[in-house]
Design a protein around this motif. Structure first.
Motif, PDB file in Angstrom:
ATOM      1  N   ARG A  45       0.763  -1.141  -0.143  1.00 28.95           N
ATOM      2  CA  ARG A  45      -0.181   0.140   0.098  1.00 28.95           C
ATOM      3  C   ARG A  45       0.920   1.237  -0.069  1.00 28.95           C
ATOM      4  NH1 ARG A  45      -2.240   2.655   4.103  1.00 28.95           N
ATOM      5  NH2 ARG A  45      -1.160   1.578   5.524  1.00 28.95           N
ATOM      6  N   ARG A  46       2.019   1.220   0.926  1.00 25.43           N
ATOM      7  CA  ARG A  46       2.649   2.296   0.776  1.00 25.43           C
ATOM      8  C   ARG A  46       3.487   2.453  -0.113  1.00 25.43           C
ATOM      9  NH1 ARG A  46       1.828   5.888   4.816  1.00 25.43           N
ATOM     10  NH2 ARG A  46       0.991   4.882   6.729  1.00 25.43           N
ATOM     11  N   GLN A  47       4.105   1.465  -0.674  1.00 26.97           N
ATOM     12  CA  GLN A  47       4.905   1.668  -1.909  1.00 26.97           C
ATOM     13  C   GLN A  47       4.036   2.046  -3.165  1.00 26.97           C
ATOM     14  OE1 GLN A  47       6.737  -2.125  -2.826  1.00 26.97           O
ATOM     15  NE2 GLN A  47       8.450  -1.658  -1.098  1.00 26.97           N
ATOM     16  N   GLU A  48       2.787   1.731  -3.264  1.00 24.50           N
ATOM     17  CA  GLU A  48       1.908   2.089  -4.132  1.00 24.50           C
ATOM     18  C   GLU A  48       1.689   3.690  -4.285  1.00 24.50           C
ATOM     19  OE1 GLU A  48      -2.413   1.236  -5.869  1.00 24.50           O
ATOM     20  OE2 GLU A  48      -1.621  -0.331  -4.598  1.00 24.50           O
ATOM     21  N   SER A  49       1.401   4.118  -3.068  1.00 25.24           N
ATOM     22  CA  SER A  49       0.973   5.579  -2.570  1.00 25.24           C
ATOM     23  C   SER A  49       2.459   6.489  -3.075  1.00 25.24           C
ATOM     24  CB  SER A  49       0.696   5.715  -1.312  1.00 25.24           C
ATOM     25  OG  SER A  49       0.024   4.951  -0.667  1.00 25.24           O
ATOM     26  N   PHE A  50       3.382   5.852  -2.483  1.00 29.65           N
ATOM     27  CA  PHE A  50       4.662   6.572  -2.779  1.00 29.65           C
ATOM     28  C   PHE A  50       5.203   6.834  -4.160  1.00 29.65           C
ATOM     29  CE2 PHE A  50       9.484   6.339  -3.201  1.00 29.65           C
ATOM     30  CZ  PHE A  50       9.717   7.491  -2.675  1.00 29.65           C
ATOM     31  N   VAL A  51       4.949   5.623  -5.119  1.00 31.32           N
ATOM     32  CA  VAL A  51       5.073   5.630  -6.487  1.00 31.32           C
ATOM     33  C   VAL A  51       4.099   6.764  -7.176  1.00 31.32           C
ATOM     34  CG1 VAL A  51       4.927   4.348  -8.537  1.00 31.32           C
ATOM     35  CG2 VAL A  51       6.263   3.410  -6.538  1.00 31.32           C
ATOM     36  N   ARG A  52       2.869   6.686  -6.601  1.00 31.16           N
ATOM     37  CA  ARG A  52       1.872   7.622  -7.312  1.00 31.16           C
ATOM     38  C   ARG A  52       2.233   9.152  -7.065  1.00 31.16           C
ATOM     39  NH1 ARG A  52      -2.367   6.058  -4.752  1.00 31.16           N
ATOM     40  NH2 ARG A  52      -2.769   7.795  -3.666  1.00 31.16           N
ATOM     41  N   VAL A  53       2.682   9.303  -5.739  1.00 31.81           N
ATOM     42  CA  VAL A  53       3.067  10.646  -5.438  1.00 31.81           C
ATOM     43  C   VAL A  53       4.465  11.150  -5.971  1.00 31.81           C
ATOM     44  CG1 VAL A  53       3.763  12.269  -3.625  1.00 31.81           C
ATOM     45  CG2 VAL A  53       1.969  10.672  -3.177  1.00 31.81           C
ATOM     46  N   MET A  54       5.493  10.249  -6.219  1.00 30.91           N
ATOM     47  CA  MET A  54       6.562  10.495  -6.829  1.00 30.91           C
ATOM     48  C   MET A  54       6.205  10.730  -8.576  1.00 30.91           C
ATOM     49  SD  MET A  54       8.735  10.795  -4.918  1.00 30.91           S
ATOM     50  CE  MET A  54      10.316  11.282  -5.775  1.00 30.91           C
ATOM     51  N   ARG A  55       5.221  10.020  -9.057  1.00 31.28           N
ATOM     52  CA  ARG A  55       4.871  10.039 -10.497  1.00 31.28           C
ATOM     53  C   ARG A  55       4.306  11.400 -10.767  1.00 31.28           C
ATOM     54  NH1 ARG A  55       3.586   3.906 -12.038  1.00 31.28           N
ATOM     55  NH2 ARG A  55       5.707   3.269 -11.992  1.00 31.28           N
ATOM     56  N   ALA A  56       3.399  11.838  -9.687  1.00 34.84           N
ATOM     57  CA  ALA A  56       2.839  13.183  -9.633  1.00 34.84           C
ATOM     58  C   ALA A  56       3.716  14.415  -9.554  1.00 34.84           C
ATOM     59  CB  ALA A  56       1.599  13.301  -8.638  1.00 34.84           C
ATOM     60  N   LEU A  57       4.565  14.321  -8.737  1.00 40.81           N
ATOM     61  CA  LEU A  57       5.813  15.378  -8.453  1.00 40.81           C
ATOM     62  C   LEU A  57       6.466  15.435  -9.713  1.00 40.81           C
ATOM     63  CD1 LEU A  57       6.902  14.568  -4.907  1.00 40.81           C
ATOM     64  CD2 LEU A  57       5.563  16.607  -5.625  1.00 40.81           C
ATOM     65  N   ALA A  58       6.775  14.340 -10.382  1.00 38.20           N
ATOM     66  CA  ALA A  58       7.599  14.284 -11.659  1.00 38.20           C
ATOM     67  C   ALA A  58       6.573  15.075 -12.946  1.00 38.20           C
ATOM     68  CB  ALA A  58       7.877  13.167 -12.172  1.00 38.20           C
ATOM     69  N   LEU A 581      -4.114  19.716  -0.155  1.00 38.11           N
ATOM     70  CA  LEU A 581      -5.048  19.306  -1.022  1.00 38.11           C
ATOM     71  C   LEU A 581      -4.844  18.204  -1.871  1.00 38.11           C
ATOM     72  CD1 LEU A 581      -6.057  23.004  -2.622  1.00 38.11           C
ATOM     73  CD2 LEU A 581      -7.552  21.378  -0.790  1.00 38.11           C
ATOM     74  N   LEU A 582      -3.545  17.576  -1.598  1.00 38.12           N
ATOM     75  CA  LEU A 582      -2.868  16.494  -2.517  1.00 38.12           C
ATOM     76  C   LEU A 582      -2.647  16.831  -3.784  1.00 38.12           C
ATOM     77  CD1 LEU A 582      -4.931  13.469  -0.692  1.00 38.12           C
ATOM     78  CD2 LEU A 582      -2.741  14.696   0.101  1.00 38.12           C
ATOM     79  N   ASN A 583      -2.483  18.109  -4.090  1.00 37.67           N
ATOM     80  CA  ASN A 583      -2.410  18.500  -5.549  1.00 37.67           C
ATOM     81  C   ASN A 583      -0.801  18.349  -5.794  1.00 37.67           C
ATOM     82  OD1 ASN A 583      -2.528  19.324  -8.025  1.00 37.67           O
ATOM     83  ND2 ASN A 583      -3.596  21.293  -7.330  1.00 37.67           N
TER      84      ASN A 583
END
Lengths: 613, 250
Positions: A45-58, A581-583
């Motif tokens: 779960r963590r890894q998935e969220s982490f990857v999602r956030v990193m991809r969003a940041l990218a 806002l998780l944006n």
């Protein structure tokens, strides 16, 4: 020889073993309190969220295209209806985009095939399941992604979510396509606005801090203050001079201000005053303070000069008030008439306001300083000339008065802070206690002895600087936000104050490390203390001062990026908002902006430092 | 006439740098002060313009007690006493002309001088003094761009700006080439002979003492051990001043 003594005794081995054990225990406890948790790191779960956030940041939201969307909604039943006749596949002959789902209905959890035709070629977009029978439902399920080929067709499979319903539900395909050239996003514009605000916030704070830190740094330099010694009479008189002078100065300047105000804000009068008053003042000062003076002036001459100087200074302050009034009215006019350069008018208006606000304070400080140094010199001369018993008597009167006044002022400060409302504690006790202490001091010191007052002032200044410096700018910002409201002004004041105290400390260390030779040489020419500072100290400290100021600007830019977290303005406000806002794509744009500005500042300051120093 | 009376200086650490020193300096004399390093030469010179506060004793100049002068009076006394230093003590980052003009600080009004404003006459005078020591063309260079000998000449020009009646020179040639020493010393001699300025100069080299000084005082561990003409320093006196192990050079 040492080597021979160092035998490998069992005791040494035990010591090393114990040390290792202690180190291990310390680190183990450290792991415990910092909650090191690798289990969490490994969880999917963590890894998935982490990857999602990193991809969003990218994917920072900086550029975007205008997009056209092709939306197709396919009525779909899950589970399959009993009456199969209501299943109606879409019209497949039209030139409009359409989709085909096989099978046409399915059980929840089943995988279906979704095919699309007649879409724009090479576009992508989500394929979603819209639960409920309302097409306007914002909740959509599923994560399938459709991608059309050159002919505008696609085929994917998707799992039907477990949302059984007897009513019709929909499968929705949205294919988006960029048109035109890329342009900046709204986030990019907002970020640009705020990053400019941030840079100027840092600039203003640095300028404000530097201007006030320079005089403070001389007071906080041990080598300059160590030599300042005065007899008690002089100290007592100059202590008395500060509050009395400040009150007189404040009243006098307020009177000048009222006079200036009563003349009104006629532009002609303002202009005339601004030209004539400083000229008169300068003429007066030039007459009263000749550049070279070989012989001592007579007593009456001195008094006449003092009068002229006072009058000139009052004239100068009058000019200040008139200048403020002119700036404010001119600023108001320019603000409207300059159009998009109206901020220049606004600046002029604000400068006028600042002058109007600061002038009485400046007057009070100037008068306090002048009266204090005048009385101090009087005390110095009289304790050099008068016989010891007379000085002793003077001390017995003046010292209690001076100490008492300081104590009463402290008492009044406490009264203001804590509202004791008992004059016994905030007025009479400090008065009596201070007078007693002063009396004791006057009795104990020899009448003509020089006391190291410089070191006392130095210690007090250093202590205050250190105490204030330990308060982070973020915490100061919280206080200023309450005082002047949320916004960059509060951030400027907080950063400015922190800059004053930390620069004063750094500067004073530079003053302490200057060569003493030139100091000695300038003193030997008969220069007074202020001249010595200007001619022997200042030239030596210019390079380090500039370099520290640049360094501080650097720090201030970095600090101003986060001062917005507590409402101090700048880009931090935007960044925090977007993170909350998780944006992440927007937050990413702001982080990039910060990185660019900080590294640019780094580069510019290093180049400038090389040039100047 | 400068009269030193029982001058004693004890530093905070208890070091006795001057021990009951007394001597007179008539106006216009070139007095050399000799002694080992740490014998109190620098302390003695700095007591005369009170860069160092003497612990005890008096310094009378034309009858006025310098040690009793107030701060305000001290400013007026100091500006008549020029001083030249071993390490020149120029402000490195300032221009040569600014360094020279600093010699007028005791005369001009503090308020104006803070703005770096000097009267026209003072600027002309500064150029003239630089011409006198032969480096007028360096006036607008930074002081640290000059060589050691040139820097010391700027130091002399600065002292000359004060229109001094006494010149204190604290080992003015000790950190210079021996070749340059004579050039600096001859400037001091010129000031002494032609302007009639009393010079008190501490020196290390005895040949310089013989060449330039009218009279010598010698200090050893803060005590006055010799007072007289340069030619009177024989080998016995030399051992007394510099210690038993010292050898004469030059």
């Amino acid at each position: 020889m040492n080597k021979n003594n160092k035998k490998a005794s069992p005791w040494n081995s035990i010591k090393v073993g114990l040390l290792t054990l202690v180190t291990l225990v310390v680190f183990a406890y450290g792991f415990q309190v910092t909650k090191v948790n690798l289990e969490e790191l490994r969880s999917e779960r963590r890894q998935e969220s982490f990857v999602r956030v990193m991809r969003a940041l990218a994917r920072p939201e900086i550029f975007e295209y205008d997009q056209v969307e092709e939306i197709v909604n396919y009525p779909f039943y899950t589970p399959c209806p009993t009456d199969a006749s209501i299943l109606s596949p879409m019209d497949s002959d039209s030139s409009e985009p359409y989709i085909v789902v096989t099978p046409a209905c399915a059980e929840p959890g089943e995988v279906v095939q979704v095919e699309g035709f007649n879409f724009a070629p090479n576009t992508t977009g989500p394929v979603r399941f819209v639960p409920g029978s309302d097409l306007a439902n914002v909740v959509t399920l599923g994560r399938a992604l459709a991608k059309t080929d050159i002919n505008g067709n696609f085929a994917i499979s998707m799992e039907i979510p477990k949302r059984p319903s007897e009513d019709v539900q929909y499968i929705r395909v949205i294919l988006r396509r960029n048109i035109g050239t890329p342009h900046f996003t709204k986030t990019a514009y907002e970020t640009w606005d705020k990053i400019i605000e941030t840079v100027f916030l840092a600039l203003l704070a640095t300028v404000l801090g530097t201007i006030l830190a320079i005089p403070l740094s001389f007071i906080a330099a041990r080598n300059l203050m160590k030599t300042v010694k005065s007899p008690l009479t002089s100290i007592a008189l100059s202590t008395l001079g500060w509050p009395i002078g400040m009150v007189i100065g404040f009243l006098a300047i307020r009177w000048v201000g009222n006079f200036s105000f009563s003349i009104g804000s006629n532009v002609g009068v303002n202009l005339a005053s601004i030209v004539i008053a400083p000229l008169l003042a300068q003429f007066g000062l030039r007459w009263a303070m000749p550049q070279v003076e070989i012989n001592n002036p007579s007593q009456s001459m001195r008094i006449a000069r003092l009068g002229v100087i006072l009058l000139s200074v009052l004239l100068g302050f009058y000019a200040f008030f008139q200048l403020a009034s002119l700036a404010m009215s001119a600023g108001n006019v320019l603000r409207v008439s300059l159009g998009s350069f109206g901020f220049l008018g606004f600046f002029l208006f604000q400068m006028g306001d600042i002058i109007a606000i600061l002038t009485p304070t400046m007057g009070a400080l100037a008068a306090g300083g002048t009266l204090s140094s005048f009385l101090g010199r009087l005390g110095q001369t009289s304790s050099e000339k008068l016989p010891a018993p007379a000085i002793k008597t003077l001390n017995l009167i003046l010292t209690p008065a001076a100490v008492a006044i300081v104590f009463v002022l402290v008492g009044q400060l406490l009264q203001w802070l804590y509202q004791f409302d008992t004059p016994l504690y905030t007025l009479w006790m400090p008065l009596v206690f201070g007078a007693g202490l002063g009396l004791l001091l006057a009795i104990m010191t020899k009448p003509k002895e020089s006391l190291p007052i410089g070191l006392v002032v130095y210690s007090i200044t250093r202590t205050l600087l250190n105490a204030l410096r330990s308060v982070e700018a973020l915490v100061m910002a919280i206080v200023f936000v309450i005082a002047v409201g949320i916004g960059p002004f509060a951030g400027t004041l907080a950063l400015g104050l922190h800059t004053i105290v930390s620069l004063a400390k750094l500067y004073s260390e530079q003053v302490e490390s200057i060569l003493s030779g030139p100091l000695e040489a300038i003193q030997a020419t008969g220069a007074n203390r202020l001249q010595t500072i200007v001619y022997a100290v200042v030239p030596q400290i210019v390079p380090p001062y500039i370099s520290y100021t640049m360094y501080r600007w650097d720090i201030n830019v970095r600090m101003s990026t986060i001062i917005g977290f507590v409402g101090g303005g700048g880009i931090g406000f935007l960044l925090q908002q977007n993170i909350n806002l998780l944006n992440y794509p927007a937050a990413s744009a702001q982080m990039i902006a910060i990185a660019i500005v900080v590294s640019l500042m780094d580069y510019v300051s290093s180049v400038m430092r090389e040039k100047v120093v | 006439m400068l009269q030193i009376r029982n001058l004693t200086k004890i530093y905070d650490g208890g070091l006795k740098a001057l021990d009951n020193v007394s001597f007179d300096v008539p106006d216009g004399q070139f007095l050399a002060v000799i002694g080992l390093s740490g014998s109190g030469k620098s302390t003695l010179l700095r007591c005369i313009n009170r860069l160092i506060e003497p612990t005890d004793g008096q310094i009378l100049w034309n009858g006025e007690d310098i040690t009793a002068a107030s701060q305000e009076e001290m400013r007026r006394i100091r500006r008549k006493i020029g001083m030249v230093f071993q390490h020149f003590n120029l402000v490195h980052r300032s221009k040569v002309i600014t360094n020279v003009l600093a010699g007028r600080l005791g005369y001009i009004n503090p308020a104006w001088s803070l703005l770096n404003r000097f009267p026209k006459e003072d600027i002309d005078k500064a150029i003239k003094q630089l011409q006198r020591v032969g480096i007028a063309e360096k006036a607008y260079q930074r002081a640290d761009e000059l060589s050691g000998g040139q820097q010391q000449r700027v130091g002399i020009a600065r002292a000359l700006m004060q229109d001094p009646q006494i010149m204190l020179a604290d080992e003015p040639v000790a950190s210079l080439d021996p070749v340059l020493a004579h050039s600096i010393m001859s400037h001091l001699e010129d000031i002494n002979k032609n302007d009639g300025v009393t010079v008190l100069c501490s020196l290390h080299f005895l040949d310089l003492v013989h060449r330039y000084a009218d009279r010598v005082v010698a200090l050893n561990e803060g005590k006055l051990v010799f007072e007289g003409l340069p030619k009177d320093i024989d080998d016995a006196k030399f051992k007394e001043i510099y210690g038993r192990d010292a050898e004469r050079v030059g």
